[in-house]
Design a protein around this motif. Structure first.
Motif: not given
Length: 396
Positions: A84-85, A87-89, A148
């Motif tokens: 995951a990045t 920003r995903d989290k 990331d």
């Protein structure tokens, strides 16, 4: 600059150091990159920023990182992991956004995430590592780099391409920051392709003893075990009998860009040695103390203090932890700078006594001597320090 620039060509490992020759022989190209190599990475587009990087960000062996335009107040610290990045989290953890363009207060006890102005596109043999700047650590501001697809804080894998973020958690003082404020720094480590070491360029104890014999890492005998061991100083500084400082809770806000703007007694309580000549560290209180030894980092090396060692006590002794090449160093003279200890006991009271070992420095080789050393015309605030608070406080 091309990817095959000779600055980065693989050369053999350094031969063993013997006393008297350590500073004069040619260095290998494995280890931490100095300022001129950082400039080469910038020229190659492997380090970039928006706006463009400023020359003042480049330190002897590291690069200051700048906060971006927004901060996110988040529910809890996190790592993205390998799939995951950031920003995903971030979407599921954000309470609200904070505009930093005109300055904003980050409150003590809260956790924030800030995208940085810098981003990386590293070659496959270069990794990056980060730590808080010295002044950040001395304010008890817990700061960590996140990138990331990474599984650890303050670490960026070789060949990383992507943005950078910093997690900020003020512990004692609320702080005011703005876009462009610099709270942490990043350094770059290169390995030759055939190496499998986790920390290429790390100096072992045998080599460290040879360096001490050659140039003197501390005054007198050096205690070396898994690095250079440091002892705490509780010797009173006359005439006040001061041995350190304890942070005052619920003090005012500290603007991280305001140098020399604050009176010491409004934020710090002076600590004096009791009749039993020992200090009890109260749980979750923050102290500024100093090492008994004055420390030297020769021009060919950098050093980092291990922040926590359960073998010697349940406390943390350094949040920033990075010592630039040239720190406390003057050729032909005894080491000239104490290591300031940012101390926090963990969960339980802990007693320390004068001369007790409280931390250790590990040293790494540079690929070559930096163009400018710490303390040489680059605005170094702590070169000849003794017991010293961060640059934000007036030492009268």
């Amino acid at each position: 600059m091309s990817q095959s620039d000779p600055l980065f060509e693989a050369l053999p490992e350094d031969p063993p150091v013997t006393p008297g020759e350590g500073r004069n022989r040619a260095l290998g190209r494995t280890g931490v990159l100095p300022s001129q190599a950082i400039r080469a990475l910038i020229a190659a587009g492997e380090i970039a920023g928006a706006p463009e990087l400023e020359d003042s960000q480049i330190q002897p062996a590291s690069l200051d990182l700048r906060l971006g335009k927004l901060a996110y107040r988040i529910r809890a610290s996190f790592l993205p992991g390998t799939k995951a990045t950031v920003r995903d989290k971030l979407a599921g953890l954000t309470f609200h956004e904070i505009d930093l363009t005109k300055g904003a207060v980050l409150e003590a006890g809260c956790v924030y995430l800030v995208p940085l102005m810098e981003h990386l596109s590293l070659r496959s043999t270069v990794a990056a590592f980060a730590n808080p700047k010295s002044s950040t650590g001395r304010l008890d501001v817990f700061t960590r780099l996140i990138a990331d697809y990474q599984e650890s804080f303050d670490s960026v894998a070789e060949g990383y391409k992507g943005p950078l973020y910093t997690e900020i958690c003020p512990r004692t003082f609320s702080i005011k920051v703005r876009s462009g404020s610099r709270l942490n720094q990043i350094r770059f480590r290169r390995r030759v392709s055939q190496q499998s070491d986790e920390a290429p360029g790390r100096v072992g104890d045998k080599h460290l003893r040879a360096i001490h014999s050659d140039v003197g890492l501390v005054e007198g005998e050096a205690a070396i075990r898994d690095g250079l061991n440091l002892r705490i100083s509780l010797a009173p500084i006359e005439p006040e009998g001061l041995i350190g400082y304890r942070a005052r809770r619920f003090a005012g806000v500290v603007d991280v860009d305001n140098v020399g703007g604050y009176a010491v007694d409004q934020y710090w309580e002076a600590v004096h040695l009791g009749g039993d000549k020992r200090l009890v560290l109260d749980p979750n209180e923050f102290y500024i103390l100093a090492s008994k030894e004055s420390v030297s980092v020769p021009p060919e090396y950098v050093a980092e203090m291990a922040p926590f060692d359960p073998m010697i006590g349940e406390y943390r002794v350094h949040y920033a932890g990075f010592f630039d090449p040239g720190f406390g160093y003057a050729e032909g003279k005894a080491p000239g700078a104490k290591a300031v200890l940012e101390v926090r006991s963990l969960d339980i009271p802990f007693i320390v006594e004068d001369g007790q070992i409280v931390g250790r420095l590990v040293y790494d080789r540079l690929t070559e001597v930096p163009e400018t050393l710490y303390g040489q015309g680059i605005g170094s605030h702590y070169q000849a320090q003794g017991l010293k608070l961060s640059k934000h406080f007036r030492q009268e």
